[in-house]
Scaffold this active site. Structure first.
Site, PDB file in Angstrom:
ATOM      1  N   SER A 153       0.836  -1.219   0.000  1.00 45.09           N
ATOM      2  CA  SER A 153       0.000   0.000   0.000  1.00 45.09           C
ATOM      3  C   SER A 153       0.865   1.261   0.000  1.00 45.09           C
ATOM      4  CB  SER A 153      -0.974   0.004   1.188  1.00 45.09           C
ATOM      5  OG  SER A 153      -0.310   0.218   2.396  1.00 45.09           O
ATOM      6  N   ASN A 154       2.034   1.208   0.605  1.00 47.44           N
ATOM      7  CA  ASN A 154       2.921   2.393   0.546  1.00 47.44           C
ATOM      8  C   ASN A 154       3.474   2.580  -0.861  1.00 47.44           C
ATOM      9  OD1 ASN A 154       3.352   3.920   3.162  1.00 47.44           O
ATOM     10  ND2 ASN A 154       3.423   1.794   3.861  1.00 47.44           N
ATOM     11  N   ARG A 185      23.008 -13.063   3.144  1.00 49.42           N
ATOM     12  CA  ARG A 185      22.301 -11.775   3.082  1.00 49.42           C
ATOM     13  C   ARG A 185      23.084 -10.780   2.214  1.00 49.42           C
ATOM     14  NH1 ARG A 185      22.331  -9.926   8.492  1.00 49.42           N
ATOM     15  NH2 ARG A 185      21.217  -8.119   7.732  1.00 49.42           N
ATOM     16  N   ASN A 209      13.197   4.312   4.594  1.00 56.06           N
ATOM     17  CA  ASN A 209      12.289   3.275   5.082  1.00 56.06           C
ATOM     18  C   ASN A 209      11.108   3.944   5.755  1.00 56.06           C
ATOM     19  OD1 ASN A 209      11.397   0.631   5.862  1.00 56.06           O
ATOM     20  ND2 ASN A 209      12.188   1.017   7.926  1.00 56.06           N
ATOM     21  N   HIS A 228       8.302   3.236   8.785  1.00 56.09           N
ATOM     22  CA  HIS A 228       8.117   2.345   9.934  1.00 56.09           C
ATOM     23  C   HIS A 228       6.904   2.825  10.735  1.00 56.09           C
ATOM     24  CE1 HIS A 228       9.258  -0.431  13.098  1.00 56.09           C
ATOM     25  NE2 HIS A 228       9.046   0.554  13.970  1.00 56.09           N
ATOM     26  N   ASP A 252      15.973   0.221  11.867  1.00 56.57           N
ATOM     27  CA  ASP A 252      15.072   1.325  12.263  1.00 56.57           C
ATOM     28  C   ASP A 252      15.797   2.426  13.054  1.00 56.57           C
ATOM     29  OD1 ASP A 252      12.929  -0.070  11.084  1.00 56.57           O
ATOM     30  OD2 ASP A 252      12.507  -1.157  12.923  1.00 56.57           O
TER      31      ASP A 252
HETATM   32  C1  GAR Z   1       3.640  -0.665   6.779  1.00 53.94           C
HETATM   33  O1  GAR Z   1       2.832  -0.404   7.896  1.00 53.94           O
HETATM   34  C2  GAR Z   1       5.074  -0.304   7.071  1.00 53.94           C
HETATM   35  O2  GAR Z   1       5.201   0.812   7.875  1.00 53.94           O
HETATM   36  C3  GAR Z   1       5.534  -1.536   7.784  1.00 53.94           C
HETATM   37  O3  GAR Z   1       4.954  -2.610   7.087  1.00 53.94           O
HETATM   38  C4  GAR Z   1       3.738  -2.160   6.508  1.00 53.94           C
HETATM   39  C5  GAR Z   1       3.800  -2.444   5.049  1.00 53.94           C
HETATM   40  O4  GAR Z   1       2.578  -2.144   4.447  1.00 53.94           O
HETATM   41  N1  GAR Z   1       6.958  -1.637   7.798  1.00 53.94           N
HETATM   42  C6  GAR Z   1       7.645  -2.116   8.811  1.00 53.94           C
HETATM   43  O5  GAR Z   1       7.133  -2.557   9.823  1.00 53.94           O
HETATM   44  C7  GAR Z   1       9.143  -2.083   8.619  1.00 53.94           C
HETATM   45  N2  GAR Z   1       9.805  -2.189   9.879  1.00 53.94           N
HETATM   46  P1  GAR Z   1       2.451  -2.022   2.885  1.00 53.94           P
HETATM   47  O6  GAR Z   1       3.085  -3.278   2.292  1.00 53.94           O
HETATM   48  O7  GAR Z   1       0.971  -1.977   2.642  1.00 53.94           O
HETATM   49  O8  GAR Z   1       3.154  -0.792   2.453  1.00 53.94           O
END
Ligand code: GAR
Length: 230
Positions: free
Chosen positions: A26-27, A82, A124, A126, A162
């Site tokens: 979604s982001n 990695r 990133n 978070h 983070d």
């Molecule tokens: C989001 O809430 C993002 O902030 C989080 O995962 C979700 C991804 O949503 N990221 C983390 O927790 C990273 N540490 P999305 O796939 O719908 O963008």
């Protein structure tokens, strides 16, 4: 030492962005929408996932963007698995002349290989007000801790998970009746606002990293929900 991390003169070409995503995307969608609406002057040149069936890759293909699955399996079992994976990724990023990398729900810890190649050029998002609650399940942790405010953070990526310099944050109140799902949904709305905004600030050359601080060159307001300069 002062560093401006993107061109401070007005650029005529669009900033070349790659998005790394593992899940729902979604982001990624928020950034795509902001670009398509002309709010963000950037071009997504690659969407890369470590998950073959990631909905993020489907979103990329729906918008005619280049989507690529890089399988972690061939690298598994090696002591440097990695780093080796990130080298393969770096190769793709270089092939696409990527200037800015966005981690958007990318559930793989990036190594020094990528962090050094994209120092202050990798962001990133978070879902907490860092430095509170790094890691996973952070909405649940914020509720259980009894916090009254939660939120989200866009930060540059460093080797510590983070931990990188904070670019933008948005705060979201925690309600007595919140579950981690209801809170996560309200935080997500703010994520979709501040992530595109951070990309546009970068594209405009307005982000300056000084130690742990990211200073935002004054210009147009960056929005009400954002704690930081306007
Ligand atoms: C989001 O809430 C993002 O902030 C989080 O995962 C979700 C991804 O949503 N990221 C983390 O927790 C990273 N540490 P999305 O796939 O719908 O963008």
């Amino acid at each position: 030492m002062d560093h401006w991390w993107s061109m401070s003169t007005k650029r005529t070409d669009a900033l070349r962005v790659a998005v790394l995503a593992s899940g729902r995307g979604s982001n990624l969608q928020a950034v795509i929408d902001a670009i398509e609406a002309g709010i963000v002057q950037a071009r997504i040149v690659a969407v890369i996932s470590n998950k073959k069936d990631s909905p993020a890759l489907e979103r990329a293909s729906r918008h005619g963007l280049s989507g690529l699955f890089i399988d972690p399996k061939p690298y598994a079992g090696r002591p440097d698995s990695r780093e080796a994976y990130d080298l393969a990724l770096l190769d793709v990023l270089r092939q696409h002349d990527v200037e800015l990398v966005l981690l958007a729900g990318y559930m793989k810890i990036v190594t020094r290989v990528l962090v050094e190649a994209f120092a202050n050029r990798m962001m990133n998002i978070h879902p907490s007000l860092l430095p509170s609650f790094p890691g996973l399940d952070v909405q649940k942790k914020a509720i259980e801790w009894g916090c009254k405010l939660a939120g989200c953070t866009v930060h540059f990526v460093t080797e510590g998970v983070d931990e990188g310099p904070i670019i933008l944050q948005a705060a979201v109140p925690i309600l007595d009746e919140d579950s981690s799902d209801t809170l996560a949904a309200r935080i997500l709305v703010q994520e979709h606002t501040i992530y595109p905004r951070a990309v546009q600030l970068f594209a405009e050359g307005r982000l300056r990293v000084e130690g742990r601080r990211v200073l935002i060159e004054q210009g147009k307001p960056v929005g009400d929900a954002v704690i930081g300069p306007s």
